[in-house]
Structure formats: C-alpha cells, structure tokens
Design a protein around this motif. Structure first.
Motif, PDB file in Angstrom:
ATOM      1  N   LEU A  43       0.904  -1.095  -0.325  1.00  0.00           N
ATOM      2  CA  LEU A  43      -0.129  -0.109  -0.007  1.00  0.00           C
ATOM      3  C   LEU A  43       1.360   1.119  -0.149  1.00  0.00           C
ATOM      4  O   LEU A  43       0.411   2.544  -0.464  1.00  0.00           O
ATOM      5  N   ALA A  44       2.111   1.408   1.197  1.00  0.00           N
ATOM      6  CA  ALA A  44       3.006   2.556   0.867  1.00  0.00           C
ATOM      7  C   ALA A  44       3.816   2.916  -0.256  1.00  0.00           C
ATOM      8  O   ALA A  44       3.125   4.483  -0.967  1.00  0.00           O
ATOM      9  N   TRP A  45       4.091   2.353  -1.101  1.00  0.00           N
ATOM     10  CA  TRP A  45       5.056   2.568  -2.373  1.00  0.00           C
ATOM     11  C   TRP A  45       3.935   3.554  -3.511  1.00  0.00           C
ATOM     12  O   TRP A  45       4.596   4.003  -3.976  1.00  0.00           O
ATOM     13  N   PRO A  46       2.963   3.080  -3.874  1.00  0.00           N
ATOM     14  CA  PRO A  46       1.970   3.677  -4.271  1.00  0.00           C
ATOM     15  C   PRO A  46       2.141   5.596  -3.614  1.00  0.00           C
ATOM     16  O   PRO A  46       1.455   6.522  -4.474  1.00  0.00           O
ATOM     17  N   ASN A  47       1.547   5.107  -1.963  1.00  0.00           N
ATOM     18  CA  ASN A  47       1.133   6.586  -2.101  1.00  0.00           C
ATOM     19  C   ASN A  47       2.582   6.648  -1.697  1.00  0.00           C
ATOM     20  O   ASN A  47       2.506   8.194  -1.440  1.00  0.00           O
ATOM     21  N   VAL A  48       3.664   7.110  -1.613  1.00  0.00           N
ATOM     22  CA  VAL A  48       5.036   7.336  -1.166  1.00  0.00           C
ATOM     23  C   VAL A  48       4.952   7.796  -3.256  1.00  0.00           C
ATOM     24  O   VAL A  48       5.545   9.669  -2.648  1.00  0.00           O
ATOM     25  N   ARG A 182      -8.435   7.171  -0.895  1.00  0.00           N
ATOM     26  CA  ARG A 182      -7.182   6.211   0.244  1.00  0.00           C
ATOM     27  C   ARG A 182      -8.471   5.546   0.794  1.00  0.00           C
ATOM     28  O   ARG A 182      -7.350   4.965   0.953  1.00  0.00           O
ATOM     29  N   GLY A 183      -9.597   5.774   1.547  1.00  0.00           N
ATOM     30  CA  GLY A 183     -10.011   5.615   2.725  1.00  0.00           C
ATOM     31  C   GLY A 183     -10.355   4.315   2.728  1.00  0.00           C
ATOM     32  O   GLY A 183     -11.059   3.381   3.267  1.00  0.00           O
ATOM     33  N   THR A 184     -10.154   3.856   1.177  1.00  0.00           N
ATOM     34  CA  THR A 184     -10.468   2.288   0.589  1.00  0.00           C
ATOM     35  C   THR A 184      -9.933   1.598   0.574  1.00  0.00           C
ATOM     36  O   THR A 184      -9.621   0.198   0.608  1.00  0.00           O
ATOM     37  N   GLY A 185      -8.428   2.008   1.011  1.00  0.00           N
ATOM     38  CA  GLY A 185      -7.234   1.097   0.597  1.00  0.00           C
ATOM     39  C   GLY A 185      -7.111   1.389  -0.186  1.00  0.00           C
ATOM     40  O   GLY A 185      -5.935   0.610  -0.990  1.00  0.00           O
ATOM     41  N   ASN A 186      -6.951   2.034  -1.282  1.00  0.00           N
ATOM     42  CA  ASN A 186      -6.697   2.244  -2.836  1.00  0.00           C
ATOM     43  C   ASN A 186      -5.526   3.332  -2.708  1.00  0.00           C
ATOM     44  O   ASN A 186      -6.418   4.196  -2.593  1.00  0.00           O
ATOM     45  N   MET A 187      -4.620   2.597  -2.756  1.00  0.00           N
ATOM     46  CA  MET A 187      -3.373   4.211  -2.766  1.00  0.00           C
ATOM     47  C   MET A 187      -2.895   4.094  -4.309  1.00  0.00           C
ATOM     48  O   MET A 187      -2.321   5.456  -4.843  1.00  0.00           O
ATOM     49  N   LEU A 188      -3.287   3.853  -5.278  1.00  0.00           N
ATOM     50  CA  LEU A 188      -2.616   3.676  -6.735  1.00  0.00           C
ATOM     51  C   LEU A 188      -3.500   4.587  -7.518  1.00  0.00           C
ATOM     52  O   LEU A 188      -2.099   4.919  -7.815  1.00  0.00           O
ATOM     53  N   THR A 189      -4.567   4.520  -7.290  1.00  0.00           N
ATOM     54  CA  THR A 189      -5.505   5.490  -8.025  1.00  0.00           C
ATOM     55  C   THR A 189      -5.036   7.106  -7.997  1.00  0.00           C
ATOM     56  O   THR A 189      -3.873   7.753  -9.036  1.00  0.00           O
ATOM     57  N   PRO A 190      -4.875   7.239  -6.795  1.00  0.00           N
ATOM     58  CA  PRO A 190      -4.440   8.756  -6.731  1.00  0.00           C
ATOM     59  C   PRO A 190      -2.794   8.939  -6.709  1.00  0.00           C
ATOM     60  O   PRO A 190      -2.561   9.927  -7.539  1.00  0.00           O
ATOM     61  N   ALA A 191      -1.849   8.185  -6.684  1.00  0.00           N
ATOM     62  CA  ALA A 191      -0.746   7.910  -7.145  1.00  0.00           C
ATOM     63  C   ALA A 191      -0.365   8.118  -8.643  1.00  0.00           C
ATOM     64  O   ALA A 191       0.652   9.269  -9.408  1.00  0.00           O
TER      65      ALA A 191
END
Length: 475
Positions: A43-48, A182-191
């Motif tokens: 989850l973290a790498w796209p958010n980073v 992101r609240g749904t656990g989807n970090m990739l799309t915003p990234a």
C-alpha cells in the motif's frame, strides 16, 4: 490514462481466489487479515510516489524561480510554508479525517455510510479551501512582512501568493477526492494521477515563467499558474473516477447531516491543528532568521527547510496506508493488529527519514546548490541541515504515528505533543538566539524539538493513549 489502469487493485492478489467476494469485501478483508508487513509495503509504495510527486511540484517551482534571482527565491521562501500548510491540512489533516471515517465505516460493514461521507467530504473541503484563500488574499502583505519580507522579496511573495491562493479551492477538492479513494485502501489511483501531473509540471512551469514563442514570460506568477493547472488536472481526473462509480465509496446526492460531517471534522480539525503547528514552527523560525540575519539568510533557511517538506510526504507515504489500515481494523475491533501495524509503519518511516537527514547533515550544499550559490544562503542553510538533519528520523517516526492516530480516531496526545514541539522550537530557539547570538545554536534547539515530537507521541501510544495500557502492552 486508461480506465483499466485506474481500476487496478493492488490488494486483489493478497486475497485467496476461493474466498473472492464483491470488490468491497475483498479489499476490506485484505486490510483486516493479510500479513502486515507485505500489506503495508504494498500500500505504501504508490502513496510514497504520490506524496513525493505532490511535494516535488513545489520544488520544481522553486528550482525554476531561483533562476529569477535571490529576491524571487526569498519571496517563495515566505510563501512556501503557507502553500505546504494547505497541502498538509487538505491532504494529511482533513484528508486523514475523510479516509479514517470511510475506513472505519467499511471495517464496521457500513458501505452506505461510507458513500454518505463522500458528499460531506467534498462540501467540507470547498468551504475550508475558500476560507483559507480569502484570509491569505486579504492579509498576505502584513503576514509576509512579519515573516521578514521586504522590498523586492515581499513583492515577489505577494505576486506568487495571490495566484496560488486564488485557486486554493482546486487544491482542497483534489486532495479531498484523493482521500476518499485512499480511505478504501486504494493508494494506486491517486498515485498515478498525481505523478502524471508532476511530470507534466516539469515543462509547463518554465514555459509559463520564462515564456516561449507566443506565450509571454509571466515571471514568478507563471510558476503559480502552472501549479493551478496541476491542481485542476488532478481534480478533473479524480473527480471522474469517483463520479463514474469505480471507487468503492461512491458519490451520492443526499441531504447533508451534521453527525457525518462531525465524524470527519472530529479527526480532521484536530489533525489540522497539528499541521498548523508544523508550519507555524517553520514560519516563526523563518521570522527569527529574518530578524537576525536578513533576506539572504531567510533564503538559505527556507531552501534547507524544503527538505523537510520532502520528508513529510515520505512519512505520509506510510502514514496514508496507516490511516486506512488502522481505521479499518479499529472499526472491526482488531485493536492489537492496529497497534502492531502502527509500530511497523512508524519504524520504516523513521529509518528512511533518518537516512535522508544524515546525508543532508554530511553534504548540505549538495541540496542547497540545486537552488542558489549565494554565500550567505549556503552558510545559513548548511548550519541548519547540520544541526537538524540527525533528528529527521525522530520526525518521521512521530509523523507516521500521528497518521496512525488519525486512523484510530485518537489525536489528543499527538496534538499536545505538537504544542510541546512548538514551545521548544520557538521559545527555546528564541532564548538560544538571544543568549548566543548564533543561528547555529538556535538550529540545535529546533532539532531537539523534533526529538520531543517523535518520542512524545510514541510514549503516549505505548502508555495506552489509544485503547488503554493493557491493549498497548499486548500490541
């Protein structure tokens, strides 16, 4: 960007196919049951990536504006804390409140409530974005003058500030939509959206600042216009993603209800105070530097402090997933798992930020010369990084735990510790400056304030600030 890419689900491989259910169940089950470290890293790498991309927009602007001279660079140093404050409050503070509310609703098995939070999140962000914009547009001149701006540097600050804050609502709504996702656990799309926007900013920013062909040179104002184009593009794509129904939490028109808005504000407003604490600290230290040594020193300190604005996105890269992971597990009653996830995420953030801090302390001019070569600027910036860099790991540790506390909905102690950090940095720094007359000594005190921040939040959680001492000890 294709719809197929935007719908990619980084959690899908972590849930056995035999137990596959609708998308909401599969994603939430992964947050609740998948192995913690691989899940957090996944989850973290796209958010980073997205946070570094968003922070890099300011650095890209700064690099190009530095070509306009030291006055323009000093002007941006005056505005930059306010711009980052907006990013931190909209993405990290209020955004954390949005993500936390949606995550806890999904963890508790209430998808309809998660949908209702989407509309409330957008309305809240529009109101806050407009309010902050009005305040800065009205009181910008006295604010920047109080921070040490004068003459050409003050005029440059006002020119840039009026453009950027004129479109402040775009930033807030863009980050609100990203927080919903992101609240749904989807970090990739915003990234993907933010990273693409940052790439486009690289050619657009100098094009508008210096001009080319039929496009006139806009100077420092062009940097602000380029930033607004980045905000608008992110808002448009993320808005389409949510409105199209591709997000787990969907946008639905319904009457606004205070209990739902209060659930977002309960976490988001408290977290906003924490974001204000961070930026007020940097802003007041900027003022102390300006009063003691003038605009060139302000440019040096401001350029050095920009490195901290890269640490924040890096820590938030793990903090964003911690909001979703901790919030979902708290909503489901998995307290010990929530605590273990928080400690793992904070330890990783501390390690990464400490590596950067030590490197900056050893080679400060490698960073500073990217922006200017003025001797006074280099001397002040180097003194700051040598004194504060070794404490960056403490900041990363505390900042990640602050986001985890957002997920848990428990922000009292992070808020109190943040006030302690401000008191040590500003009060202690002023005393050190008065007694020694040395910026270097003051910077050591500012570094010590980062230790207070990280150690204070960790101690509070360890002693049971979330669920009581027994749960903290087991976790």
């Amino acid at each position: 960007m294709s719809a197929a890419v935007l719908q990619a689900d980084p959690l899908a491989p972590m849930v056995p196919q035999a137990s596959a259910k609708p998308d909401l169940d599969r994603r939430t089950q992964a947050l609740l049951h998948a192995p913690m470290l691989p899940l957090l890293l996944r989850l973290a790498w796209p958010n980073v990536l997205v946070m570094l991309a968003q922070a890099s927009t300011g650095l890209i602007e700064t690099w190009w504006v530095s070509k306009l001279g030291t006055d323009a660079l000093a002007g941006m140093a005056l505005v930059f804390p306010g711009v980052m404050l907006m990013q931190m409050i909209s993405a990290g503070a209020m955004g954390g409140g949005i993500s936390s509310a949606i995550a806890r609703a999904l963890g508790a098995g209430k998808p309809d409530q998660a949908d209702a939070f989407v509309l409330h999140a957008i309305v809240i962000n529009i109101l806050f974005g407009a309010s902050f914009a009005a305040a800065v547009l009205i009181w910008g001149r006295p604010l920047y003058a109080a921070m040490g701006g004068e003459g050409a540097s003050l005029e440059a600050a006002l020119t840039y500030s009026n453009v950027v804050f004129g479109g402040n609502v775009l930033l807030w709504v863009m980050n609100g939509l990203a927080s919903v996702i992101r609240g749904t656990g989807n970090m990739l799309t915003p990234a993907l959206v933010m990273f693409t926007g940052a790439l486009l900013l690289v050619p657009v920013s100098p094009l508008l600042i210096f001009g080319f062909g039929p496009i006139p040179a806009m100077g420092i104002a062009g940097g602000g216009v380029a930033l607004l184009l980045f905000y608008f593009g992110g808002f448009a794509v993320l808005g389409w993603y949510v409105l199209s129904g591709r997000n787990v939490a969907r946008f639905r028109l319904a009457p606004l209800r205070w209990p739902l808005a209060r659930e977002i504000l309960r976490v988001g407003a408290a977290a906003a105070v924490s974001s204000i604490q961070t930026n007020v600290t940097i802003g007041l230290v900027t003022a102390l530097v300006g009063m003691a040594a003038g605009p060139q020193a302000v440019a040096g300190f401001g350029t050095a402090a920009r490195l901290e604005y890269l640490l924040m996105p890096l820590a938030f890269g793990f903090g964003g997933p911690l909001v979703a992971l901790v919030g979902t597990n708290v909503g489901a009653g998995n307290r010990e798992r929530a605590l273990r996830i928080a400690w793992i995420g904070a330890a990783i953030a501390a390690l990464l930020t400490e590596i950067i801090g030590v490197a900056a302390a050893i080679w400060p001019t490698a960073w500073l010369r990217l922006f200017d070569s003025d001797p006074a600027m280099l001397a002040t910036g180097s003194a700051y990084l040598r004194a504060v860099g070794p404490f960056y790991g403490c900041f990363g540790f505390g900042f990640a735990l602050y986001f985890a506390s957002q997920g848990a909905g428990k922000l009292l102690w992070p808020l109190l510790v943040g006030f302690a950090r401000v008191a040590v940095a500003i009060g202690g720094g002023w005393i050190a400056l008065e007694l020694s007359g040395s910026l270097a000594v003051m910077f050591v005190v500012v570094g010590a304030a980062l230790f207070v921040y990280g150690a204070g939040i960790a101690t509070a959680i360890r002693l049971g600030a979330w669920f009581g001492r027994a749960s903290a000890t087991r976790g």
